[in-house]
Design a protein around this motif. Structure first.
Motif, short mmCIF file in Angstrom:
data_model
loop_
_atom_site.label_atom_id
_atom_site.label_comp_id
_atom_site.label_asym_id
_atom_site.label_seq_id
_atom_site.Cartn_x
_atom_site.Cartn_y
_atom_site.Cartn_z
N ASP A 1 54.74 57.07 36.50
CA ASP A 1 53.46 56.40 36.70
C ASP A 1 52.84 56.10 35.34
N SER A 2 51.89 55.19 35.31
CA SER A 2 51.07 55.01 34.11
C SER A 2 50.36 56.32 33.84
N ALA A 3 50.11 56.60 32.59
CA ALA A 3 49.49 57.86 32.21
C ALA A 3 48.09 57.99 32.80
N PRO A 4 47.69 59.22 33.17
CA PRO A 4 46.32 59.42 33.63
C PRO A 4 45.34 58.88 32.58
N GLY A 5 44.24 58.33 33.06
CA GLY A 5 43.24 57.74 32.16
C GLY A 5 43.41 56.25 31.96
N HIS A 6 44.48 55.69 32.49
CA HIS A 6 44.72 54.25 32.34
C HIS A 6 43.61 53.46 33.03
N VAL A 7 43.31 52.28 32.51
CA VAL A 7 42.33 51.38 33.13
C VAL A 7 43.09 50.20 33.74
N PHE A 8 42.92 50.02 35.04
CA PHE A 8 43.52 48.90 35.75
C PHE A 8 42.41 47.92 36.11
N THR A 9 42.71 46.64 36.06
CA THR A 9 41.72 45.61 36.38
C THR A 9 42.09 44.93 37.68
N LEU A 10 41.22 45.07 38.67
CA LEU A 10 41.39 44.45 39.98
C LEU A 10 40.51 43.22 40.04
N ASP A 11 41.11 42.06 40.31
CA ASP A 11 40.34 40.83 40.44
C ASP A 11 39.97 40.65 41.90
N GLY A 12 38.70 40.81 42.23
CA GLY A 12 38.25 40.71 43.61
C GLY A 12 37.96 39.29 44.07
N GLN A 13 38.19 38.31 43.21
CA GLN A 13 37.88 36.91 43.55
C GLN A 13 38.61 36.44 44.80
N ALA A 14 39.85 36.85 44.99
CA ALA A 14 40.64 36.39 46.12
C ALA A 14 40.67 37.39 47.27
#
Length: 177
Positions: A77-90
């Motif tokens: 998995d990506s390391a804990p603390g990672h920031v993911f960006t969710l685009d809610g536009q769609a």
């Protein structure tokens, strides 16, 4: 998978061309074109699922589940603390939310749940992200409006609120933008 035919390859000497029949117990009608994108190496950009209706997005998620389960094997998995960006536009319904979240965490064609139980399982690790992590939710107001329109899960609770509770319970920081 069942091999239905084998013949010497006309392309690579000493190799064989195989014909196979695949079985997937969670396959959805209409998902063939997604498998073809994967096979042809064309599932390589974000937002392909945006133009799909709910039924086709459900088929998309079924393919994403099976391909992600295969691709995730032995991959951390990506390391804990990672920031993911969710685009809610769609995000226009809960199915598009799962498509957007899978793409935010695992890239084009990525999977990170397709119902509330699966989301909760994915948040335990092994599907691309380990908690704690941060989810920066862009255009959350657009997603909230659409998710508010869905039937309440419990009296006085919206689907958007329930998703927020699930993230909070798993130690996921959600930044609404």
């Amino acid at each position: 998978m069942t091999v239905t035919a084998a013949r010497p390859s006309s392309v690579v000497p000493g190799s064989f061309d195989l014909s196979v029949t695949l079985y997937c117990d969670n396959a959805h009608f209409g998902g063939e074109w997604v498998w073809n994108l994967i096979r042809d190496g064309r599932l390589n950009r974000r937002d392909i699922w945006h133009r799909l209706g709910t039924e086709d997005r459900t088929a998309w998620l079924a393919v994403a589940l099976w391909t992600s389960a295969y691709q995730r094997r032995a991959r951390p998995d990506s390391a804990p603390g990672h920031v993911f960006t969710l685009d809610g536009q769609a995000v226009t319904d809960i199915v598009s939310f799962y498509c957007a979240l899978g793409e935010a965490i695992n890239g084009p064609g990525g999977y990170f749940g397709w119902n509330l139980d699966a989301l909760s399982d994915c948040l335990c690790g092994g599907w691309g992200a380990s908690s704690p992590f941060t989810l920066e939710w862009l255009h959350s107001d657009v997603a909230r409006q659409h998710l508010l329109a869905h039937p309440a899960v419990a009296a006085g609770q919206t689907l958007f609120d329930l998703l927020s509770e699930i993230f909070d319970a798993k130690g996921i920081e959600v930044i609404l933008r």
